[in-house]
Scaffold this motif. Sequence first.
Motif, PDB file in Angstrom:
ATOM      1  N   VAL A  71      54.936  28.057  56.027  1.00  0.00           N
ATOM      2  CA  VAL A  71      56.364  27.857  55.754  1.00  0.00           C
ATOM      3  C   VAL A  71      56.870  28.828  54.688  1.00  0.00           C
ATOM      4  N   GLY A  72      56.113  29.865  54.405  1.00  0.00           N
ATOM      5  CA  GLY A  72      56.545  30.837  53.399  1.00  0.00           C
ATOM      6  C   GLY A  72      55.484  31.025  52.339  1.00  0.00           C
ATOM      7  N   LYS A  73      55.867  31.732  51.303  1.00  0.00           N
ATOM      8  CA  LYS A  73      54.946  32.019  50.216  1.00  0.00           C
ATOM      9  C   LYS A  73      54.979  30.888  49.191  1.00  0.00           C
ATOM     10  N   ALA A  74      53.803  30.550  48.688  1.00  0.00           N
ATOM     11  CA  ALA A  74      53.692  29.479  47.707  1.00  0.00           C
ATOM     12  C   ALA A  74      53.854  30.033  46.300  1.00  0.00           C
ATOM     13  N   GLU A  75      54.291  29.178  45.399  1.00  0.00           N
ATOM     14  CA  GLU A  75      54.297  29.547  43.994  1.00  0.00           C
ATOM     15  C   GLU A  75      52.850  29.733  43.545  1.00  0.00           C
ATOM     16  N   PRO A  76      52.547  30.781  42.781  1.00  0.00           N
ATOM     17  CA  PRO A  76      51.150  31.003  42.370  1.00  0.00           C
ATOM     18  C   PRO A  76      50.569  29.787  41.654  1.00  0.00           C
ATOM     19  N   MET A  77      49.356  29.429  42.020  1.00  0.00           N
ATOM     20  CA  MET A  77      48.680  28.317  41.362  1.00  0.00           C
ATOM     21  C   MET A  77      48.300  28.723  39.940  1.00  0.00           C
ATOM     22  N   PRO A  78      48.425  27.823  38.978  1.00  0.00           N
ATOM     23  CA  PRO A  78      47.937  28.120  37.622  1.00  0.00           C
ATOM     24  C   PRO A  78      46.414  28.082  37.606  1.00  0.00           C
ATOM     25  N   LEU A  79      45.785  29.236  37.475  1.00  0.00           N
ATOM     26  CA  LEU A  79      44.335  29.351  37.509  1.00  0.00           C
ATOM     27  C   LEU A  79      43.817  29.829  36.153  1.00  0.00           C
ATOM     28  N   THR A  80      42.637  29.343  35.781  1.00  0.00           N
ATOM     29  CA  THR A  80      42.026  29.800  34.537  1.00  0.00           C
ATOM     30  C   THR A  80      40.888  30.784  34.767  1.00  0.00           C
ATOM     31  N   GLN A  81      40.477  30.980  36.002  1.00  0.00           N
ATOM     32  CA  GLN A  81      39.468  31.998  36.339  1.00  0.00           C
ATOM     33  C   GLN A  81      39.894  32.640  37.642  1.00  0.00           C
ATOM     34  N   ALA A  82      40.096  33.951  37.606  1.00  0.00           N
ATOM     35  CA  ALA A  82      40.686  34.636  38.752  1.00  0.00           C
ATOM     36  C   ALA A  82      39.676  34.978  39.829  1.00  0.00           C
ATOM     37  N   THR A  83      38.412  35.139  39.484  1.00  0.00           N
ATOM     38  CA  THR A  83      37.419  35.554  40.467  1.00  0.00           C
ATOM     39  C   THR A  83      36.111  34.822  40.230  1.00  0.00           C
ATOM     40  N   LEU A  84      35.372  34.614  41.298  1.00  0.00           N
ATOM     41  CA  LEU A  84      34.045  34.010  41.211  1.00  0.00           C
ATOM     42  C   LEU A  84      32.952  35.048  41.434  1.00  0.00           C
ATOM     43  N   ASP A  85      33.350  36.307  41.472  1.00  0.00           N
ATOM     44  CA  ASP A  85      32.439  37.404  41.797  1.00  0.00           C
ATOM     45  C   ASP A  85      31.814  37.948  40.515  1.00  0.00           C
ATOM     46  N   GLU A  86      30.512  38.205  40.550  1.00  0.00           N
ATOM     47  CA  GLU A  86      29.830  38.787  39.396  1.00  0.00           C
ATOM     48  C   GLU A  86      29.968  40.306  39.339  1.00  0.00           C
ATOM     49  N   ASP A  87      30.624  40.898  40.317  1.00  0.00           N
ATOM     50  CA  ASP A  87      30.846  42.353  40.334  1.00  0.00           C
ATOM     51  C   ASP A  87      29.555  43.146  40.162  1.00  0.00           C
ATOM     52  N   GLY A  88      28.517  42.675  40.837  1.00  0.00           N
ATOM     53  CA  GLY A  88      27.261  43.399  40.805  1.00  0.00           C
ATOM     54  C   GLY A  88      26.416  43.151  39.575  1.00  0.00           C
ATOM     55  N   ARG A  89      26.902  42.411  38.623  1.00  0.00           N
ATOM     56  CA  ARG A  89      26.134  42.083  37.425  1.00  0.00           C
ATOM     57  C   ARG A  89      25.564  40.687  37.562  1.00  0.00           C
ATOM     58  N   ASP A  90      24.344  40.503  37.135  1.00  0.00           N
ATOM     59  CA  ASP A  90      23.690  39.194  37.235  1.00  0.00           C
ATOM     60  C   ASP A  90      24.068  38.370  36.007  1.00  0.00           C
ATOM     61  N   LEU A  91      25.331  37.934  35.979  1.00  0.00           N
ATOM     62  CA  LEU A  91      25.826  37.224  34.809  1.00  0.00           C
ATOM     63  C   LEU A  91      25.277  35.807  34.719  1.00  0.00           C
ATOM     64  N   ALA A  92      25.006  35.199  35.859  1.00  0.00           N
ATOM     65  CA  ALA A  92      24.487  33.833  35.895  1.00  0.00           C
ATOM     66  C   ALA A  92      23.240  33.830  36.770  1.00  0.00           C
ATOM     67  N   PRO A  93      22.111  34.260  36.238  1.00  0.00           N
ATOM     68  CA  PRO A  93      20.912  34.444  37.072  1.00  0.00           C
ATOM     69  C   PRO A  93      20.328  33.120  37.553  1.00  0.00           C
ATOM     70  N   GLU A  94      19.566  33.222  38.631  1.00  0.00           N
ATOM     71  CA  GLU A  94      18.840  32.095  39.198  1.00  0.00           C
ATOM     72  C   GLU A  94      17.361  32.450  39.300  1.00  0.00           C
ATOM     73  N   MET A  95      16.524  31.408  39.315  1.00  0.00           N
ATOM     74  CA  MET A  95      15.095  31.579  39.542  1.00  0.00           C
ATOM     75  C   MET A  95      14.624  30.522  40.534  1.00  0.00           C
ATOM     76  N   ARG A  96      13.512  30.809  41.203  1.00  0.00           N
ATOM     77  CA  ARG A  96      12.879  29.835  42.078  1.00  0.00           C
ATOM     78  C   ARG A  96      11.799  29.104  41.310  1.00  0.00           C
ATOM     79  N   LEU A  97      11.641  27.810  41.596  1.00  0.00           N
ATOM     80  CA  LEU A  97      10.631  27.020  40.907  1.00  0.00           C
ATOM     81  C   LEU A  97       9.241  27.614  41.122  1.00  0.00           C
ATOM     82  N   ALA A  98       8.981  28.094  42.327  1.00  0.00           N
ATOM     83  CA  ALA A  98       7.655  28.652  42.611  1.00  0.00           C
ATOM     84  C   ALA A  98       7.364  29.850  41.711  1.00  0.00           C
ATOM     85  N   ASP A  99       8.378  30.680  41.465  1.00  0.00           N
ATOM     86  CA  ASP A  99       8.177  31.829  40.585  1.00  0.00           C
ATOM     87  C   ASP A  99       7.945  31.382  39.149  1.00  0.00           C
ATOM     88  N   LEU A 100       8.691  30.400  38.729  1.00  0.00           N
ATOM     89  CA  LEU A 100       8.533  29.910  37.360  1.00  0.00           C
ATOM     90  C   LEU A 100       7.151  29.303  37.161  1.00  0.00           C
TER      91      LEU A 100
END
Length: 951
Positions: free
Chosen positions: A646-675
Amino acid sequence: MPPLSPPPIPDVSGAAPLNRREALRLVALALAVGATGCKPAEDIVPAVRSNGLAAGEPLRFATSLPLGGYGRGMLATSVEGRPIKVSGNPLHPASLGSTDLFAEADILGLYDPDRSRTPTRNGLIANWDGFLAELGPRRAALAARRGEGLAILAGRITSPTLRRQFDALHTAWPAMRLYRHEPVDDANGRAGSKLAFGRPLDVLPDLARADVVLCLGADPHGAGPAQLRNAAGFAKRRTVREGTGAMQRLYVAESAASLTGLAADHRLPLAPAALLDFAAGLAARFGGPATERPVDGRFLDALAADLRGAGAKALVLVGEEQPPELHALGHWLNAALGAFGSTLDLVEPADAPSDGDLGALAAELAAGRVDTLLILGTNPAYDGPSDLGFADLIGKAAFTVHLGTHRDETGALCRWHLAETHPLEGWSDLRAVDGTAGIVQPLIQPLYASVGAHELLAALAGDGGAKPYDLVRQTWSPGVPAAEFEDWWLGVVEDGVVPGSAAAPVAPPRQPTLSAPPASGGGGLALVLRPDPTIYDGRYGNNAWAQECPKPVTHETWGNALHLHPDDAARLGIAADDAVRIEAGGPSVEAPVVLDRRQAEGAASLTLGYGRTRPGAIGIGLGANAYALRRTDALWTLPDVRLTAVGKAEPMPLTQATLDEDGRDLAPEMRLADLAAGVRLKPKAAEPAATFYAAQPHEAPYGDGSEPRAWAMVIDTTLCIGCNACVVACQAENNVPVVGPDEIRAGRTMHWLRIDAYEKDDGAGAVFQPVPCMHCEKAPCEPVCPVGASVHDDEGLNVQVYNRCVGTRFCQANCPYKVRRFNFFGYANGQEYSNLGNPPLAARFNPDVTVRGRGVMEKCTYCVQRIAGARQRAEAEGRPMRDGDAVTACQSACPTSAIRFGNLAAAGAEVAKLREEPQHYALLEELGTKPRTTYLAKVRNPNPALEGERS
């Protein structure tokens, strides 16, 4: 600097501004009036008794706060008669010492300027005596008819005292009827247990005892009265340290992203129809009837083998929005695995039985068989199914009464609206989800001319002067010898828990009957409705802390949006910034669209609680009303919905614009088997990282006695479930202001703590990463401040000296973690959003924390006021500070104990040990800032048979 005039803010108060001193004077006057005889003395009992308490010292009182009718045990902090903060009661099994964002937000709700202040009759100011005078003849007529024509509508009632009052009323007037309406209900689950066992029973899972968990549309981590209990159990089996060889494995099949699904080792996004097929396929692998429904055979084979291998340590949970047949299938699977009595128990429902639901009451009203209608603390004119048209039926009763904290959509339609006492203002009792009873004790005399459900029912029974304090004591006194009751009562009120009151487990009445899931139906787009993670079912819609709290992962604030998979959006010709009309065979609503890769294809989702017309100044006009789409035959899932742009929505008020790490491992993960194999996330550095910053006296080495205290924090991202309790706890503790949706859109959020979320594995899951100030030892913010407002103290804290700050914002620009917040306006001091500057809201402020003004930079302080308090207590006791003496607000709120804080210089400090864990890392460590806030990487435990298949 911005212009001197504030941004446009709706003026809804119509009242002259009141400064903080005047507001506190009025609250003190209310306390004094209450103490001088308007009400008889009713002793409240602090959880920790103290002799000779100094002026300004806080007292903590055990109480219970309701959510969906169930109680959660809390400790409420009061300073000179003003409740200012809520924390968890470690003695209460429903909270275990932690809080949720709703309990934290209840403090703001207490001081809400939009609360009803007096009874009203047809919208005009009235009083309690006038109500009693009009009720008298009505009572006499009802008594003559033995209650015929009287209908009482309430939410979930777990209060033993309310149950006793209802039972007594029903005995006197057997023709009266009690109806129940709870927007987020458990009707499907109880119908499923009735199918399986022949009677309605509630499920009480124990995640702490489960090795393998399967959630079929269930979200045990999500918002609700059992969230804290479930989160604590999850944490016990997911805490991983060096040498750990086993942890719980979590599978989730769901249609819309949930906190549980995002924490899962294997998450399968499935449309509602496909989820039913999946469940049928799983049942076939445990001896159920064979099915030809399309299923992922490889995933089901591996899942079935894992569940079978865990046996009695397995657990299958089914979400409330699923049909009763699927709940019955869940019971059948748990019985086949031997889970009853091991990882889950059956208990009798804790709430009072009713004579019907809202639909039954609507039929009685339409037939003209109700002439007296009492609505207690619920809002069916807003949140009832749209096909009932309940708002139009209320007027069919001659005498209507609404009891509520606000004159909301339902209150405006009733002849009488009675202002309801806030839970922090009155006596009562509540049962938790496990049946444990807790006493609700007031911390303050009622701010307004309000009454509670106890007084209203007592008045209906003929006792217009009954006091809740006496009524609650009368409920519990028969079970205790008279000579011992006073001591027993003081102990129960002090602890906040009635000992021995938990529900006893019920053995399965019979072998569960297997009910095949219903046919999966057509292939159209299904709409899944869910409670909102920040305003729940809408009851927190006028709470500014809840509205400004970012929703997990998507970080939306101040509204809701339709979540749609990108492939579905492309097929329907809908773009990310569109608004759509949602049609589901009845009324339509319009909502903005958020493209969400975590959605199952073929399913859209929308949260409940928005689109209100009478919530108050804060919540009015926000979001889309999902209740308008609900029908009695489709409360949670609406098939074959139609979406039209029905048209364009008013922009949602967001506090984080992206969920992408942009190639940087900012929030790393590990496997239990490796640990378990001894792999470290990062090798131990032999030499300190190169840096341009000179050495400072507050830096390492720690623990050699040269520095008495070196404060640090370690956050375990394996345990963080993204519930946001820490965010609102920080806001309440540190007087963090609310800025409103327009300022959020401008990027001017003021939260001292945020929870970043990063997508993993093509959108199947996410890592939650709480980000407070890093308190860097090589702090980039300090050398650029021209007035020395950003400095280090001798305990290693990066502190902000407010009265030095001149607002250059150089520190904010130089902070790589973006954790500094600037007061572009007087958000808490003269230029508040909406009505947040009105009385009595100033009473909510923590007196130990400065209220910042315009032009000042602020940030996380590690709750320095709490550190100072712990230091003073240790000095008064003539001892050094111990590990655990200082507890930050975020740490105390966290239901999974993901946040740990302490003194690195103390021998054996927990934070020092955690820094030696193989999964330990520092955010943006390569910058050489040496942050005191560090992390443990998220550890997952995938099934080797499904390696590489998370979705």
